[in-house]
Write an enzyme that holds these catalytic residues in place. Sequence first.
Site, PDB file in Angstrom:
ATOM      1  N   HIS A  57      -1.535  25.206  13.946  1.00  0.00           N
ATOM      2  CA  HIS A  57      -0.330  24.977  13.450  1.00  0.00           C
ATOM      3  C   HIS A  57      -0.808  24.699  11.960  1.00  0.00           C
ATOM      4  CE1 HIS A  57       3.983  23.832  13.679  1.00  0.00           C
ATOM      5  NE2 HIS A  57       3.912  24.161  12.423  1.00  0.00           N
ATOM      6  N   GLU A  88       1.004  29.128  14.664  1.00  0.00           N
ATOM      7  CA  GLU A  88       2.430  28.788  14.719  1.00  0.00           C
ATOM      8  C   GLU A  88       2.680  28.144  13.457  1.00  0.00           C
ATOM      9  OE1 GLU A  88       2.027  25.115  17.143  1.00  0.00           O
ATOM     10  OE2 GLU A  88       2.684  26.299  19.130  1.00  0.00           O
ATOM     11  N   HIS A 209       4.396  21.320  23.922  1.00  0.00           N
ATOM     12  CA  HIS A 209       4.412  19.957  23.299  1.00  0.00           C
ATOM     13  C   HIS A 209       4.479  18.976  24.118  1.00  0.00           C
ATOM     14  CE1 HIS A 209       5.192  18.233  19.278  1.00  0.00           C
ATOM     15  NE2 HIS A 209       5.554  16.959  20.103  1.00  0.00           N
TER      16      HIS A 209
HETATM   17  C1  LIG Z   1       5.021  23.299  17.739  1.00  0.00           C
HETATM   18  C2  LIG Z   1       4.378  22.165  18.511  1.00  0.00           C
HETATM   19  O1  LIG Z   1       4.945  21.635  19.305  1.00  0.00           O
HETATM   20  C3  LIG Z   1       2.889  22.051  18.363  1.00  0.00           C
HETATM   21  O2  LIG Z   1       2.341  23.131  18.599  1.00  0.00           O
HETATM   22  C4  LIG Z   1       2.536  21.401  17.072  1.00  0.00           C
HETATM   23  O3  LIG Z   1       1.468  22.051  16.484  1.00  0.00           O
HETATM   24  C5  LIG Z   1       2.300  20.101  16.925  1.00  0.00           C
HETATM   25  O4  LIG Z   1       2.115  19.721  15.622  1.00  0.00           O
HETATM   26  P1  LIG Z   1       1.215  18.509  15.373  1.00  0.00           P
HETATM   27  O5  LIG Z   1      -0.125  18.656  15.918  1.00  0.00           O
HETATM   28  O6  LIG Z   1       1.056  18.551  13.811  1.00  0.00           O
HETATM   29  O7  LIG Z   1       1.908  17.389  15.785  1.00  0.00           O
HETATM   30  N1  LIG Z   2       2.964  24.566  20.921  1.00  0.00           N
HETATM   31  C1  LIG Z   2       2.538  23.133  21.639  1.00  0.00           C
HETATM   32  C2  LIG Z   2       0.955  23.010  21.001  1.00  0.00           C
HETATM   33  O1  LIG Z   2       0.390  23.876  20.485  1.00  0.00           O
HETATM   34  C3  LIG Z   2       0.440  21.849  21.075  1.00  0.00           C
HETATM   35  O2  LIG Z   2       1.363  20.831  21.324  1.00  0.00           O
HETATM   36  P1  LIG Z   2       0.600  19.131  21.716  1.00  0.00           P
HETATM   37  O3  LIG Z   2       0.179  19.307  22.819  1.00  0.00           O
HETATM   38  O4  LIG Z   2      -0.247  18.948  20.547  1.00  0.00           O
HETATM   39  O5  LIG Z   2       2.063  18.516  21.709  1.00  0.00           O
END
Ligand SMILES: CC(=O)[C@@H](O)[C@H](O)COP(=O)(O)O
Ligand SMILES: NCC(=O)COP(=O)(O)O
Length: 261
Positions: A57, A88, A209
């Site tokens: 992300h 993402e 998440h």
């Molecule tokens: C979209 C989501 O829920 C996660 O993939 C996101 O990448 C979390 O971002 P951070 O790692 O910056 O908290």
């Molecule tokens: N889309 C969720 C992700 O890629 C990772 O979320 P998290 O496990 O770091 O909360």
Amino acid sequence: MNPLMAPEGFRHDARCALSVNVNKVALLRNTRHLGIPSVTRAAQLCLEAGAQGITVHPRPDGRHIRAQDVRELAELLKAWPHAEYNIEGNPTQNLMDFIRETRPHQATFVPDSEDQFTSDHGWNLPADAERLRPMIAECKSLGVRVSLFMDPVPEMMAHVAALGADRIELYTETWASAFGTEREAAVLASFADTARAALAQGLAINAGHDLNRDNLTRFLRDVPGVAEVSIGHALVADALELGYGEAVREYQRSIQRAYAR
Ligand SMILES: CC(=O)[C@@H](O)[C@H](O)COP(=O)(O)O
Ligand SMILES: NCC(=O)COP(=O)(O)O
């Protein structure tokens, strides 16, 4: 063996694919100018242990995953033809340039603001629909699958399908916070209802998440049709104790337990 090559016999056999989000490896790396821990090494070790994909992300502020990481992981994944690359981000910010440049298997659209602490909500459809429509179409013209990050609201699934998206990603923070409490069953039911509504619209289902080794099995057992979970924060935390390989194997065991009869 070329460290970038997938070992012989790599198999893609989990019912729900595990995509490891390596944001937090980059977050730690960015606290010094030493280049360690390596993001690509983390991804390689997770893939060698059986992860079916890598997720990043790249947020606009560069707090963790940066453009060079996105490019280097795209290169690494060329050696793993059975593994998927999921990028993402908010398509109204910096995501589309990464999609055009690297053509990942999947783009996950997330409605985050630039300075948001972490992702904490899904798209508001139909209000956001017309802004998203052309970018969904562009991703698909590039051969990139589109997943929309969504709250567990069954009524929104028809809007997702009408936009031409391929998948939803269920935002699972409310499940994680309800797990182990008296709200568990009711919250899980909202995810199951949303999944059924998505499947009825011909959408595939991702989830992510705050998923972890403890809350994952029950979720996958009760929410139908989850094709992919993307997990980062908790898995990387576990890897600090177990190592990447054993952490991935632990999550694969949590996934397999959901299907054991
Ligand atoms: C979209 C989501 O829920 C996660 O993939 C996101 O990448 C979390 O971002 P951070 O790692 O910056 O908290
Ligand atoms: N889309 C969720 C992700 O890629 C990772 O979320 P998290 O496990 O770091 O909360």
